[in-house]
Design an enzyme around this catalytic site. Structure first.
Site, short mmCIF file in Angstrom:
data_model
loop_
_atom_site.label_atom_id
_atom_site.label_comp_id
_atom_site.label_asym_id
_atom_site.label_seq_id
_atom_site.Cartn_x
_atom_site.Cartn_y
_atom_site.Cartn_z
N ASN A 108 0.91 -1.32 -0.09
CA ASN A 108 0.06 0.04 -0.13
C ASN A 108 0.86 1.16 -0.04
OD1 ASN A 108 -2.36 1.51 0.33
ND2 ASN A 108 -1.93 1.73 2.44
N HIS A 110 0.91 5.06 1.19
CA HIS A 110 0.17 5.95 2.47
C HIS A 110 0.57 7.51 2.08
CE1 HIS A 110 -2.36 6.97 5.95
NE2 HIS A 110 -1.15 7.40 6.42
N SER A 137 4.61 6.88 2.12
CA SER A 137 5.28 5.58 2.52
C SER A 137 4.83 4.28 1.75
CB SER A 137 5.12 5.37 3.95
OG SER A 137 5.47 6.51 4.81
N ASP A 146 -2.25 0.64 8.06
CA ASP A 146 -1.07 1.46 7.77
C ASP A 146 0.30 1.20 8.87
OD1 ASP A 146 -3.49 4.25 7.57
OD2 ASP A 146 -2.66 2.91 6.05
#
Ligand code: GRF
Length: 204
Positions: A108, A110, A137, A146
Site C-alpha cells: 500500500n 500511504h 510511505s 497503515d
C-alpha cells in the site's frame, strides 16, 4: 516468469497509472487486473485503455457485510491469481481475514511519513502538527492499519504557504516515483528499504 500484479483502486488511479507505465518497460512483474470498489472510479477506464483487465465490486450493496464484499473481491482476485496486490488509492478498510489470505503479497502507499499520521487526512494533520517535512510511505499490508513493514519513503519540505491541498498536489509526483521503484524491487524479491529525497529546497 514475471510476477502477476493486481491493483486495487477507488478513484482516479494516478498511482495505478504510474505502476502500469513502469511495468510497460523491462520489469520483473506484469499487471493482470485492476479492481475497484467504485463503479465510477476514473482509474478503471485508464486501465482498460491500456488493455488491462478490469473488474468492479461495488461495496455499497453489501452495507456492513464486509465479508460478503471481500468474498466477491476474492472471486475476481483468485481468477486473476496475482503474486502481488498493490493498493493504490483504495479507500476501503480490509478485514484481518482478507489480509491474512494475501499475507506477504500486499503493498500500500500511504501519504505520510509512517508511522506518523496513520489513517485519513494526513496532509491536514501534518500541517497541524507543524511538520517541517512531509512525505509518503510504501509498506507491506498487515492487519494493523497503515502499520506493516515500511519498504520505501519519499520526503519533501513543508513550505510556509502550504495548505493540505498544496501538500497533496506536491506529494503525488513523489508517490508516482516511489511506488514503482518499490514494486520493482519487491517483485524481484528484494524487501530492502529505499528512500527518495528530491532536492529538499530551503523554505524562503
Ligand atoms: C494518494 O494521495 C495516495 O497516497 C492515497 O490516495 C490518493 C489518491 O491516489 N492512497 P490515486 O491518485 O487514486 O492513485
Amino acid at each position: 516468469m514475471k510476477k502477476r500484479v493486481a491493483i486495487l483502486i477507488s478513484g482516479g488511479g494516478s498511482n495505478m497509472e504510474a505502476l502500469l507505465r513502469d511495468m510497460e518497460a523491462d520489469h520483473p512483474a506484469a499487471p493482470v487486473l485492476v479492481l475497484s470498489n467504485n463503479p465510477a472510479a476514473g482509474g478503471l477506464a485508464k486501465a482498460a485503455a491500456r488493455g488491462i483487465a478490469t473488474a468492479c465490486v461495488d461495496h455499497r450493496p453489501f452495507g456492513q457485510d464486509r465479508a460478503g464484499f471481500e468474498d466477491e473481491l476474492n472471486r475476481h482476485l483468485q481468477a486473476a491469481a496475482p503474486d502481488i496486490i498493490c493498493l493504490a488509492g483504495f479507500m476501503r478498510i480490509l478485514t484481518p481475514e482478507f489480509i491474512h489470505g494475501w499475507a506477504g503479497k500486499m503493498l500500500n502507499i500511504h501519504p505520510s511519513i509512517l508511522p506518523l499520521f496513520r489513517g485519513l487526512h494526513t496532509h491536514k494533520r501534518a500541517l497541524e502538527a507543524g511538520m517541517a517535512v512531509h512525505g509518503c510511505s510504501v509498506h507491506e499490508v498487515t492487519g494493523e492499519l497503515d502499520g506493516g513493514p515500511i519498504l520505501g519513503q519519499a520526503v519533501m519540505p513543508v513550505w510556509p504557504q502550504d495548505s493540505a491541498e498544496s501538500l497533496a498536489e506536491r506529494l503525488l509526483p513523489l508517490e508516482h516515483r516511489l511506488y514503482p521503484a518499490v514494486l520493482r524491487r519487491f517483485a524481484a524479491g528484494d524487501r530492502g528499504k529505499i528512500s527518495h529525497f528530491p532536492a529538499l529546497g530551503v523554505a524562503g
